[in-house]
Design a protein around this motif. Structure first.
Motif, PDB file in Angstrom:
ATOM      1  N   GLN A 108      -0.913  -7.190 -22.656  1.00 53.33           N
ATOM      2  CA  GLN A 108       0.373  -6.630 -22.242  1.00 53.33           C
ATOM      3  C   GLN A 108       0.985  -7.545 -21.182  1.00 53.33           C
ATOM      4  OE1 GLN A 108      -1.227  -5.907 -18.541  1.00 53.33           O
ATOM      5  NE2 GLN A 108       0.889  -5.335 -18.982  1.00 53.33           N
ATOM      6  N   HIS A 109       2.218  -7.273 -20.834  1.00 55.81           N
ATOM      7  CA  HIS A 109       2.964  -8.153 -19.924  1.00 55.81           C
ATOM      8  C   HIS A 109       3.621  -7.347 -18.810  1.00 55.81           C
ATOM      9  CE1 HIS A 109       2.635 -11.212 -23.063  1.00 55.81           C
ATOM     10  NE2 HIS A 109       3.118 -10.328 -23.910  1.00 55.81           N
ATOM     11  N   PHE A 110       3.822  -8.019 -17.690  1.00 58.52           N
ATOM     12  CA  PHE A 110       4.665  -7.513 -16.608  1.00 58.52           C
ATOM     13  C   PHE A 110       5.716  -8.569 -16.310  1.00 58.52           C
ATOM     14  CE2 PHE A 110       0.457  -5.597 -15.369  1.00 58.52           C
ATOM     15  CZ  PHE A 110       0.791  -4.294 -15.708  1.00 58.52           C
ATOM     16  N   TRP A 111       6.893  -8.120 -15.927  1.00 60.55           N
ATOM     17  CA  TRP A 111       7.885  -9.065 -15.420  1.00 60.55           C
ATOM     18  C   TRP A 111       8.919  -8.373 -14.555  1.00 60.55           C
ATOM     19  CZ3 TRP A 111       7.919  -9.088 -21.106  1.00 60.55           C
ATOM     20  CH2 TRP A 111       8.912  -8.281 -21.676  1.00 60.55           C
ATOM     21  N   SER A 112       9.446  -9.151 -13.625  1.00 57.46           N
ATOM     22  CA  SER A 112      10.576  -8.731 -12.810  1.00 57.46           C
ATOM     23  C   SER A 112      11.786  -9.450 -13.398  1.00 57.46           C
ATOM     24  CB  SER A 112      10.348  -9.119 -11.341  1.00 57.46           C
ATOM     25  OG  SER A 112      11.414  -8.680 -10.536  1.00 57.46           O
ATOM     26  N   TYR A 113      12.580  -8.737 -14.147  1.00 56.33           N
ATOM     27  CA  TYR A 113      13.551  -9.355 -15.048  1.00 56.33           C
ATOM     28  C   TYR A 113      14.703 -10.055 -14.330  1.00 56.33           C
ATOM     29  CZ  TYR A 113      17.020 -10.015 -18.660  1.00 56.33           C
ATOM     30  OH  TYR A 113      17.947 -10.577 -19.503  1.00 56.33           O
ATOM     31  N   ASN A 114      15.024 -11.251 -14.812  1.00 57.91           N
ATOM     32  CA  ASN A 114      16.272 -11.952 -14.508  1.00 57.91           C
ATOM     33  C   ASN A 114      16.578 -12.842 -15.695  1.00 57.91           C
ATOM     34  OD1 ASN A 114      15.377 -14.886 -13.887  1.00 57.91           O
ATOM     35  ND2 ASN A 114      13.967 -13.642 -12.678  1.00 57.91           N
ATOM     36  N   THR A 115      17.835 -13.121 -15.910  1.00 60.30           N
ATOM     37  CA  THR A 115      18.248 -13.855 -17.111  1.00 60.30           C
ATOM     38  C   THR A 115      17.781 -15.308 -17.098  1.00 60.30           C
ATOM     39  OG1 THR A 115      20.379 -14.334 -16.041  1.00 60.30           O
ATOM     40  CG2 THR A 115      20.278 -12.409 -17.498  1.00 60.30           C
ATOM     41  N   ALA A 116      17.637 -15.894 -15.933  1.00 63.07           N
ATOM     42  CA  ALA A 116      17.234 -17.303 -15.860  1.00 63.07           C
ATOM     43  C   ALA A 116      15.801 -17.503 -16.344  1.00 63.07           C
ATOM     44  CB  ALA A 116      17.388 -17.817 -14.429  1.00 63.07           C
ATOM     45  N   ASP A 117      14.892 -16.647 -15.891  1.00 62.71           N
ATOM     46  CA  ASP A 117      13.477 -16.814 -16.229  1.00 62.71           C
ATOM     47  C   ASP A 117      13.103 -16.216 -17.570  1.00 62.71           C
ATOM     48  OD1 ASP A 117      12.843 -18.182 -13.896  1.00 62.71           O
ATOM     49  OD2 ASP A 117      12.487 -16.327 -12.777  1.00 62.71           O
ATOM     50  N   TYR A 118      13.894 -15.277 -18.047  1.00 65.06           N
ATOM     51  CA  TYR A 118      13.534 -14.589 -19.286  1.00 65.06           C
ATOM     52  C   TYR A 118      14.649 -14.713 -20.325  1.00 65.06           C
ATOM     53  CZ  TYR A 118       9.765 -12.892 -16.414  1.00 65.06           C
ATOM     54  OH  TYR A 118       8.659 -12.841 -15.595  1.00 65.06           O
ATOM     55  N   GLY A 119      15.096 -15.932 -20.495  1.00 62.36           N
ATOM     56  CA  GLY A 119      16.146 -16.208 -21.472  1.00 62.36           C
ATOM     57  C   GLY A 119      15.723 -15.938 -22.899  1.00 62.36           C
ATOM     58  N   TRP A 120      14.403 -15.882 -23.148  1.00 59.77           N
ATOM     59  CA  TRP A 120      13.915 -15.620 -24.506  1.00 59.77           C
ATOM     60  C   TRP A 120      14.152 -14.171 -24.932  1.00 59.77           C
ATOM     61  CZ3 TRP A 120      10.137 -11.860 -24.799  1.00 59.77           C
ATOM     62  CH2 TRP A 120       9.412 -11.599 -23.630  1.00 59.77           C
ATOM     63  N   ILE A 121      14.504 -13.320 -23.967  1.00 61.72           N
ATOM     64  CA  ILE A 121      14.808 -11.930 -24.314  1.00 61.72           C
ATOM     65  C   ILE A 121      16.278 -11.874 -24.720  1.00 61.72           C
ATOM     66  CG2 ILE A 121      14.837  -9.539 -23.531  1.00 61.72           C
ATOM     67  CD1 ILE A 121      12.704 -10.245 -21.492  1.00 61.72           C
ATOM     68  N   GLY A 122      16.534 -11.918 -26.017  1.00 63.77           N
ATOM     69  CA  GLY A 122      17.889 -12.016 -26.533  1.00 63.77           C
ATOM     70  C   GLY A 122      18.634 -10.691 -26.555  1.00 63.77           C
ATOM     71  N   ASP A 123      19.892 -10.757 -27.017  1.00 65.21           N
ATOM     72  CA  ASP A 123      20.733  -9.569 -27.077  1.00 65.21           C
ATOM     73  C   ASP A 123      20.150  -8.496 -27.986  1.00 65.21           C
ATOM     74  OD1 ASP A 123      22.509 -10.797 -25.382  1.00 65.21           O
ATOM     75  OD2 ASP A 123      23.828 -11.511 -26.978  1.00 65.21           O
ATOM     76  N   ASP A 124      19.403  -8.930 -29.020  1.00 66.51           N
ATOM     77  CA  ASP A 124      18.818  -7.978 -29.954  1.00 66.51           C
ATOM     78  C   ASP A 124      17.566  -7.306 -29.392  1.00 66.51           C
ATOM     79  OD1 ASP A 124      17.446 -10.380 -29.970  1.00 66.51           O
ATOM     80  OD2 ASP A 124      16.830 -10.202 -32.066  1.00 66.51           O
ATOM     81  N   MET A 125      17.198  -7.683 -28.161  1.00 68.48           N
ATOM     82  CA  MET A 125      16.012  -7.108 -27.510  1.00 68.48           C
ATOM     83  C   MET A 125      16.428  -6.371 -26.237  1.00 68.48           C
ATOM     84  SD  MET A 125      13.668 -10.537 -27.949  1.00 68.48           S
ATOM     85  CE  MET A 125      12.063  -9.822 -27.539  1.00 68.48           C
ATOM     86  N   GLY A 126      17.613  -5.782 -26.280  1.00 67.31           N
ATOM     87  CA  GLY A 126      18.193  -5.180 -25.091  1.00 67.31           C
ATOM     88  C   GLY A 126      17.330  -4.134 -24.422  1.00 67.31           C
ATOM     89  N   VAL A 127      16.495  -3.438 -25.189  1.00 71.38           N
ATOM     90  CA  VAL A 127      15.665  -2.378 -24.632  1.00 71.38           C
ATOM     91  C   VAL A 127      14.654  -2.905 -23.617  1.00 71.38           C
ATOM     92  CG1 VAL A 127      13.904  -2.497 -26.448  1.00 71.38           C
ATOM     93  CG2 VAL A 127      14.312  -0.331 -25.254  1.00 71.38           C
ATOM     94  N   ILE A 128      14.332  -4.199 -23.686  1.00 72.82           N
ATOM     95  CA  ILE A 128      13.369  -4.752 -22.726  1.00 72.82           C
ATOM     96  C   ILE A 128      14.041  -5.696 -21.726  1.00 72.82           C
ATOM     97  CG2 ILE A 128      11.418  -4.469 -24.286  1.00 72.82           C
ATOM     98  CD1 ILE A 128      11.535  -7.495 -24.814  1.00 72.82           C
ATOM     99  N   ARG A 129      15.339  -5.645 -21.630  1.00 72.23           N
ATOM    100  CA  ARG A 129      16.045  -6.474 -20.647  1.00 72.23           C
ATOM    101  C   ARG A 129      16.091  -5.767 -19.300  1.00 72.23           C
ATOM    102  NH1 ARG A 129      21.262  -9.509 -23.301  1.00 72.23           N
ATOM    103  NH2 ARG A 129      20.429 -11.491 -22.543  1.00 72.23           N
TER     104      ARG A 129
END
Length: 276
Positions: free
Chosen positions: A7-28
């Motif tokens: 499993q993963h943890f993250w403190s989200y920001n667009t710069a570091d987690y650019g791989w989370i695309g628009d189609d993955m909005g639930v985990i943004r």
């Protein structure tokens, strides 16, 4: 002890987690230990292994700090730059922390299909054994044959395949993925996680039967003593809830013996990562 091996943890920001695309909005958004702990408790799990989500030693340090703070985090699979001249010093530094159990690189995003057989990468892999660290193989199905070469070249190194090398579950295609998986399983130092499957299916429209052939192949290839359940939370939330991911695997392995199920849901993870 029941364990979630991935499993993963993250403190989200667009710069570091650019791989989370628009189609993955639930985990943004951010996902932290306090978000996971109730899910583990409700599912009967004693703990988890936290796996890196970006290529950064700062994230490795952060995950190790979380492991010191939260007792249910039993280990960390971090990131160091295995291809660099700093690999040895980074490994010496982080391997001194007892919570570091392994390392991983996002090989699936590397354009070179033969990345794992590059000399600079393999020099880094050669350093892992002296620190008693495992290696998580995050490869695509196209890269899987080269991962077999890597595992063959380092017979004393512990490897575990993440997400079954991401077969095309949506299409139902088995070959040539199946043959490559069997080839990997021929090597006793190779293990496999039953993880990351729902995101390779048809979005939220998947059914239990979509995974039957892939789970059968994995079980026949590795056996319960080299298989471990991993939720891939929160990435899995794009297609399923935590409980749905868990029940998907539970429903399939319910015909196995209790001892075999116990290995898949904790025993293998404990032996592989925690080595106790």
């Amino acid at each position: 002890m029941k364990l979630d091996s991935h499993q993963h943890f993250w403190s989200y920001n667009t710069a570091d987690y650019g791989w989370i695309g628009d189609d993955m909005g639930v985990i943004r958004r951010s996902f932290l230990p306090e978000d996971l702990e109730p899910l583990l408790i409700n599912s009967g799990f004693s703990g988890c292994v936290a796996v890196q989500a970006r290529q950064s030693v700062k994230e490795t340090e952060w995950l190790l700090q979380l492991a010191e703070q939260y007792a249910f985090i039993k280990g960390v699979v971090g990131w160091v730059n295995l291809c660099s001249a700093e690999a040895e010093s980074q490994l010496e530094r982080y391997a001194a922390n007892p919570w570091l159990k392994g390392v991983r690189h996002v090989i699936q995003d590397e354009p070179d299909l033969k990345f794992v057989v590059r000399k600079d990468f393999q020099r880094g892999i050669a350093l892992l054994q002296q620190h008693n660290l495992a290696y998580d193989l995050l490869v695509s199905k196209e890269q899987l044959p080269y991962a077999v070469e890597l595992v063959r070249s380092f017979p004393e190194q512990r490897f575990v395949l993440d997400h079954l090398a991401k077969p095309d579950i949506k299409s139902g295609e088995l070959s040539p993925w199946m043959e490559a998986l069997y080839s990997l399983a021929e090597h006793p130092n190779a293990y496999c996680k039953l993880s990351g499957m729902v995101t390779e299916a048809d979005g939220e429209n998947w059914e239990q039967e979509d995974f039957t052939a892939y789970l059968d192949v994995a079980i026949n290839a590795f056996g319960s003593d080299r298989l471990m359940f991993g939720s891939d939370w929160p990435v899995s939330m794009v297609s399923a809830t935590y409980s749905e991911v868990l029940e998907l695997v539970r429903n399939h392995v319910c015909t196995l013996s209790e001892a075999e199920q116990n290995m898949i849901f904790g025993g293998t993870c404990r032996a592989f990562y925690l080595q106790d």
